[in-house]
Scaffold this motif. Structure first.
Motif, PDB file in Angstrom:
ATOM      1  N   UNK A   1       0.832  -1.205   0.000  1.00 51.28           N
ATOM      2  CA  UNK A   1       0.000   0.000   0.000  1.00 51.28           C
ATOM      3  C   UNK A   1       0.868   1.257   0.000  1.00 51.28           C
ATOM      4  N   UNK A   2       0.287   2.321  -0.479  1.00 56.50           N
ATOM      5  CA  UNK A   2       0.944   3.623  -0.392  1.00 56.50           C
ATOM      6  C   UNK A   2       1.117   3.984   1.073  1.00 56.50           C
ATOM      7  N   UNK A   3       2.276   4.497   1.415  1.00 58.86           N
ATOM      8  CA  UNK A   3       2.591   4.771   2.813  1.00 58.86           C
ATOM      9  C   UNK A   3       2.488   6.268   3.109  1.00 58.86           C
ATOM     10  N   UNK A   4       1.349   6.674   3.650  1.00 63.96           N
ATOM     11  CA  UNK A   4       1.131   8.048   4.115  1.00 63.96           C
ATOM     12  C   UNK A   4       0.706   7.967   5.566  1.00 63.96           C
ATOM     13  N   UNK A   5       1.424   8.626   6.435  1.00 68.36           N
ATOM     14  CA  UNK A   5       1.097   8.537   7.860  1.00 68.36           C
ATOM     15  C   UNK A   5      -0.031   9.487   8.254  1.00 68.36           C
ATOM     16  N   UNK A   6       0.055  10.723   7.804  1.00 68.76           N
ATOM     17  CA  UNK A   6      -0.930  11.732   8.217  1.00 68.76           C
ATOM     18  C   UNK A   6      -1.530  12.451   7.011  1.00 68.76           C
ATOM     19  N   UNK A   7      -2.805  12.763   7.123  1.00 70.89           N
ATOM     20  CA  UNK A   7      -3.447  13.677   6.195  1.00 70.89           C
ATOM     21  C   UNK A   7      -3.899  14.902   6.987  1.00 70.89           C
ATOM     22  N   UNK A   8      -3.491  16.075   6.537  1.00 74.24           N
ATOM     23  CA  UNK A   8      -3.883  17.331   7.185  1.00 74.24           C
ATOM     24  C   UNK A   8      -4.919  18.017   6.305  1.00 74.24           C
ATOM     25  N   UNK A   9      -6.041  18.423   6.942  1.00 73.92           N
ATOM     26  CA  UNK A   9      -7.145  19.007   6.176  1.00 73.92           C
ATOM     27  C   UNK A   9      -7.685  20.246   6.888  1.00 73.92           C
ATOM     28  N   UNK A  10      -7.529  21.424   6.256  1.00 73.73           N
ATOM     29  CA  UNK A  10      -8.114  22.633   6.857  1.00 73.73           C
ATOM     30  C   UNK A  10      -9.619  22.670   6.582  1.00 73.73           C
ATOM     31  N   UNK A  11     -10.407  22.948   7.641  1.00 69.09           N
ATOM     32  CA  UNK A  11     -11.857  22.925   7.498  1.00 69.09           C
ATOM     33  C   UNK A  11     -12.404  24.212   6.895  1.00 69.09           C
TER      34      UNK A  11
END
Length: 448
Positions: free
Chosen positions: A361-371
């Motif tokens: 799988x693609x390895x991404x630890x965190x996704x940051x999303x401004x609301x």
């Protein structure tokens, strides 16, 4: 034993055209001219469906050039026999290369690499003047055989004893075991060039025919016995000698070989030593004696070996042997050496056949999303802080929250970091652990 200090080298690089692998870490002509090996190409979004096409025997013709104000359609797919590597294929390739490197590390090898340009003289010395007129293999592609592939090479230089071959075969077995392959799936055929040399001497075959005979008898198992015998006679070998050569090279028993060549044969002694070491290493069930293995390349001088698919569906997975006189062809002294080449194409086909390709799988630890759009600046600060702490972080904007959640699950992200107005004013962000579904607020400085 050579006075030259033993070297243990790992080489991982694109395979050179026409099966050429220069051995020039010790001696290299000073004048370099361009020899094309591998070109850089932009990855096209439409290439994934054609990236593995390798069965055709012709390179695709280029599209016609545009005339006047016409706009021509440019085919951005890779030429047949070559590949693009979209992300999912690249993850698989990196996984395989990591296993190559880890096995090399276990055997205390050091990695080397060389320029993409080599001296023309280097190729001419090895393959003759005609090599300057060819850049890429031009022949029918088969499953696992391409015009371009990557190859894992391991070479031991300066060790004359059979221990070196035993170490190299150990590396191959360790690699197979790491990939989930067993000795029921793959075997390693072993013989020696000295066997063929001894047989040719028995029948007084001229020395100048040795290399041509090697190339022909390497086809045993690929062509019928009658076809091989016919090619040998066409090369000038008498019928009696042809029958004798093919008879000996059809042997599968080391004891039978000893009966033919005698107990004082150097080839028999080397092979006995190798099989004894295999018992101690614990890989004897992987290897088998097969006198027909000679390897087609001219420079081999002793033990030769190749790994094969026991089901017989694929060509040789890897191969190698001893080449004690190769370096002297470039002007150096004779230095004992042996090595092998292990391409990426056949082993990937084999792993697919056996259902052993891992789901990487693609390895991404965190996704940051401004609301909110006004929070894009604060979100950038969060992203920057996490990346400096060693986290793999993707920043997503201009999407609905529902889409972000689905995307996070699709790429197996560990956490979703939400930057909201009320939390940011309090110096906090909201974090959702995507595996436990736990959700909490945390101070920005404590987020790691």
């Amino acid at each position: 034993m050579s006075a030259f200090p033993p070297l243990r080298h790992l080489l991982l690089r694109p395979r050179l055209p026409l099966s050429l692998q220069p051995f020039a870490p010790l001696l290299r002509p000073s004048t370099a001219v361009p020899i094309r090996r591998r070109r850089l190409r932009l990855l096209s979004s439409s290439s994934s469906s054609t990236a593995t096409q390798d069965s055709a025997d012709e390179v695709a013709e280029p599209p016609p050039l545009a005339t006047g104000k016409e706009t021509s359609v440019v085919d951005v797919n890779p030429p047949r026999g070559t590949r693009d590597f979209p992300p999912e294929d690249m993850r698989l390739r990196n996984w395989l290369f990591q296993n190559f490197r880890e096995v090399s590390r276990l055997l205390s090898f050091e990695e080397v690499d060389f320029p993409v340009l080599e001296s023309e003289a280097l190729f001419i010395r090895k393959a003759g003047e005609e090599i300057t007129q060819q850049c890429w293999r031009y022949e029918r592609m088969t499953r696992g055989r391409r015009r371009e592939h990557y190859q894992w090479n391991m070479d031991i230089i300066g060790v004359s004893k059979v221990r070196a071959e035993a170490e190299l075969i150990h590396a191959i077995v360790l690699l197979f075991e790491r990939l989930g392959v067993t000795s029921l799936d793959v075997g390693i055929r072993v013989s020696s060039r000295k066997v063929l040399q001894a047989v040719l001497q028995m029948y007084s075959i001229p020395e100048h025919l040795f290399m041509e005979v090697c190339v022909i008898v390497d086809k045993l198992g690929k062509l019928s016995r009658e076809e091989v015998e016919k090619e040998l006679m066409q090369a000038g070998v008498l019928l009696e000698a042809v029958k004798g050569i093919v008879e000996v090279l059809s042997l599968k028993s080391l004891s039978k070989l000893e009966e033919v060549l005698g107990s004082d044969s150097e080839a028999v002694a080397d092979l006995k030593r190798l099989f004894s070491l295999a018992e101690h290493y614990g890989y004897s069930e992987w290897i088998t004696f097969d006198a027909s293995v000679v390897r087609g390349l001219a420079y081999y001088t002793g033990i030769v070996f190749e790994a094969f698919d026991r089901a017989g569906k694929l060509r040789a997975i890897c191969g190698g042997g001893r080449y004690d006189r190769l370096l002297s062809t470039f002007g150096s002294d004779d230095i004992p050496a042996c090595g092998f080449g292990f391409g990426d194409a056949v082993i990937v086909e084999f792993l697919k056949e056996k259902g052993l390709v891992p789901d990487i799988a693609r390895q991404v630890e965190d996704i940051v999303f401004p609301l909110d759009v006004e929070l894009e600046g604060p979100a950038s600060k969060v992203v920057s802080s996490l990346r400096r702490k060693g986290r793999s972080v993707d920043l997503i904007e201009d999407k609905r929250l529902k889409w972000v959640f689905k995307h996070a699950e699709r790429i197996n992200a560990s956490r979703l970091v939400l930057v909201g107005n009320s939390e940011w004013q309090r110096g906090m962000v909201r974090v959702k652990n995507l595996s436990t579904r736990e959700e909490y607020e945390i101070k920005i400085d404590e987020l790691c």
